[in-house]
Design a protein around this motif. Structure first.
Motif, short mmCIF file in Angstrom:
data_model
loop_
_atom_site.label_atom_id
_atom_site.label_comp_id
_atom_site.label_asym_id
_atom_site.label_seq_id
_atom_site.Cartn_x
_atom_site.Cartn_y
_atom_site.Cartn_z
N GLN A 61 0.86 -1.14 0.03
CA GLN A 61 -0.07 0.00 0.05
C GLN A 61 0.95 1.20 0.00
OE1 GLN A 61 -3.78 0.25 0.40
NE2 GLN A 61 -2.84 1.91 -1.05
N VAL A 62 1.94 1.19 0.70
CA VAL A 62 2.65 2.43 0.90
C VAL A 62 3.43 2.45 -0.33
CG1 VAL A 62 4.86 3.36 2.12
CG2 VAL A 62 3.15 2.38 3.48
N ILE A 63 4.09 1.46 -1.13
CA ILE A 63 4.84 1.61 -2.31
C ILE A 63 3.81 2.03 -3.47
CG2 ILE A 63 5.72 0.21 -4.33
CD1 ILE A 63 6.57 -1.83 -1.90
N ALA A 64 2.64 1.92 -3.31
CA ALA A 64 1.82 2.10 -4.37
C ALA A 64 1.47 3.71 -4.10
CB ALA A 64 0.32 1.54 -4.26
N LEU A 65 1.58 4.31 -2.90
CA LEU A 65 1.10 5.64 -2.93
C LEU A 65 2.54 6.44 -3.02
CD1 LEU A 65 -1.10 5.18 0.53
CD2 LEU A 65 -1.75 6.36 -1.62
N GLU A 66 3.47 5.78 -2.70
CA GLU A 66 4.97 6.27 -3.20
C GLU A 66 4.87 6.53 -4.47
OE1 GLU A 66 7.68 3.43 -1.91
OE2 GLU A 66 8.81 4.94 -0.90
N ARG A 67 4.40 5.99 -5.40
CA ARG A 67 4.24 6.17 -6.82
C ARG A 67 3.57 7.68 -7.07
NH1 ARG A 67 2.39 0.54 -7.80
NH2 ARG A 67 4.37 -0.70 -7.82
N ILE A 68 2.36 7.65 -6.38
CA ILE A 68 1.51 8.91 -6.48
C ILE A 68 2.44 10.18 -6.07
CG2 ILE A 68 -0.52 10.14 -5.77
CD1 ILE A 68 -1.96 7.21 -5.51
N TYR A 69 3.07 9.92 -4.95
CA TYR A 69 3.76 10.99 -4.23
C TYR A 69 5.01 11.31 -5.25
CZ TYR A 69 7.02 13.21 -0.93
OH TYR A 69 7.80 14.01 -0.16
N ILE A 70 5.71 10.52 -5.85
CA ILE A 70 6.72 10.72 -6.62
C ILE A 70 6.30 11.56 -7.98
CG2 ILE A 70 8.60 10.10 -8.37
CD1 ILE A 70 9.00 7.64 -5.93
N THR A 71 5.17 11.08 -8.68
CA THR A 71 4.40 11.67 -9.51
C THR A 71 3.97 13.03 -9.02
OG1 THR A 71 3.61 9.59 -10.45
CG2 THR A 71 2.74 11.72 -11.30
N ARG A 72 3.24 13.39 -7.88
CA ARG A 72 3.13 14.76 -7.63
C ARG A 72 4.32 15.58 -7.35
NH1 ARG A 72 2.48 16.94 -2.38
NH2 ARG A 72 0.86 18.60 -2.26
N GLN A 73 5.19 15.05 -6.61
CA GLN A 73 6.54 15.89 -6.65
C GLN A 73 7.02 16.50 -7.75
OE1 GLN A 73 7.84 17.07 -3.70
NE2 GLN A 73 5.80 16.19 -2.82
N ASN A 74 7.07 15.29 -8.83
CA ASN A 74 7.39 15.92 -10.26
C ASN A 74 6.71 16.71 -10.89
OD1 ASN A 74 9.82 14.03 -10.13
ND2 ASN A 74 8.53 12.23 -11.30
N LEU A 75 5.28 16.63 -10.61
CA LEU A 75 4.36 17.76 -11.19
C LEU A 75 4.54 19.09 -10.66
CD1 LEU A 75 1.11 15.68 -11.70
CD2 LEU A 75 2.51 16.59 -13.26
N LEU A 76 4.90 19.35 -9.23
CA LEU A 76 4.93 20.49 -8.46
C LEU A 76 6.32 20.97 -9.00
CD1 LEU A 76 4.34 19.26 -4.84
CD2 LEU A 76 2.98 21.16 -6.27
N VAL A 77 7.40 20.44 -9.34
CA VAL A 77 8.68 20.86 -9.83
C VAL A 77 8.42 21.26 -11.24
CG1 VAL A 77 11.03 20.14 -10.75
CG2 VAL A 77 10.36 19.29 -8.59
N ALA A 78 7.69 20.73 -12.27
CA ALA A 78 7.24 21.09 -13.29
C ALA A 78 6.62 22.43 -13.51
CB ALA A 78 6.66 19.93 -14.18
N LYS A 79 5.72 22.31 -12.42
CA LYS A 79 4.77 23.48 -12.29
C LYS A 79 5.64 24.67 -11.85
CE LYS A 79 0.68 25.55 -9.83
NZ LYS A 79 -0.39 25.25 -8.81
N LYS A 80 6.46 24.69 -11.10
CA LYS A 80 7.51 25.64 -10.50
C LYS A 80 8.33 26.17 -11.70
CE LYS A 80 7.62 24.51 -5.75
NZ LYS A 80 8.72 24.01 -4.42
#
Length: 302
Positions: free
Chosen positions: A113-132
């Motif tokens: 469950q945590v590994i699955a949510l890690e994927r979302i977390y990493i994707t979100r962080q990448n999106l935040l960096v791309a947004k900045k």
């Protein structure tokens, strides 16, 4: 990820600690919902595990409070409960949890469950960096589109947008608006080795000399053309604008006196034209034309 654990069972805490440590995550334990909410207020949290068995109503209220106070933040909330029937699952999801895991907890389920949510977390962080990066790129493009590269003043495009807006406002509020058009003679120094650099230095000095006089927050100074500047003076009568024009003239003349040293030809000239919006159906072009027609004599005639 930074994980907050709200769990009463020592066995569950131990299993969660082992799983999260093996995955390299940082975590913090809260003994009850009140402590958890206090921690949430002052710390960054990416993930929440919450045991709903030690007080179902309080746990659901805590989940709702976290969601309400942090609407713009993303973080998964996983509820842990010994009751996993449809009603318990529905209540947890409706309260704001993202999933309900059964107790006693399974190491494999926790890890996956945590590994699955890690994927979302990493994707979100990448999106935040791309947004900045996108915001930074858009700001850079805006600066290129609206500001002069040499002097840092607003450019002609920004000037025209601002003057149009100020004319509409002056008409709507029945107030005065004055415009100064400033023109410098040829500022190319004949014997300068790096002509472009010398010209940029001169333009910067002139821009600063104009800007320091037009010091009100509402005043607007721009580089209008190759050797010209414009100053918009909202809520300013002709007499007030003339006073500003004279001060700008003195300020720029001082700069040009230093810049002109070594010029074999005629010393540099600086002229200012002035026009004041009269409340009639004047357009931006009308006001600019009126200011330009007084370039030779606006100071002398007063």
């Amino acid at each position: 990820m930074k994980i907050l654990i709200i769990e009463k069972s020592e066995v569950c805490r131990f299993i969660l600690d082992q799983c999260l440590t093996s995955l390299g995550h940082a975590f913090h334990h809260a003994s009850d919902t009140e402590e958890a909410l206090r921690y949430f207020q002052s710390h960054e949290v990416d993930f929440v595990f919450i045991d709903v068995d030690f007080g179902r109503e309080r746990a659901f209220e805590a989940i709702k409070s976290i969601r309400t106070e942090h609407k713009s933040d993303w973080f998964p909330i996983l509820a842990l409960s010994s009751e996993t029937d449809d009603e318990a699952f529905a209540n947890a999801i409706l309260a704001g949890a993202d999933a309900l895991l059964s107790k006693p907890v399974s190491r494999q389920r926790i890890l996956t469950q945590v590994i699955a949510l890690e994927r979302i977390y990493i994707t979100r962080q990448n999106l935040l960096v791309a947004k900045k990066d996108l915001i930074a790129a858009n700001l850079a493009l805006l600066k290129l589109a609206m500001y002069d590269e040499i002097t840092g003043l607003a450019n002609r495009r920004y000037f025209e947008e601002t003057l149009n807006k100020e004319i509409k406002m002056a008409k709507r509020e029945s107030r005065h608006l004055s415009l100064l058009m400033c023109v410098i003679g040829d500022i190319t120094q004949p014997h300068e080795t790096n002509e472009g650099e010398a010209r940029s230095r001169c333009l910067n000095a002139i821009a600063a000399a104009i800007k320091c006089i037009s010091s009100r927050p509402t005043d607007f100074v721009c580089r209008y053309g190759d050797n010209s500047f414009a100053v918009i003076l909202p809520n300013t009568y002709e007499e007030g604008a003339l006073h500003v024009a004279k001060r700008i003239h003195e300020s720029v003349e001082s700069v040009l006196a230093k810049t002109s040293i070594g010029w074999p030809a005629t010393p540099l000239t600086f002229r200012i034209g002035l026009a004041t919006y009269d409340g009639q159906s004047q357009t931006m072009d009308d006001l600019i034309h009126a200011a330009n027609t007084t370039l030779r004599n606006c100071l002398e005639k007063h």
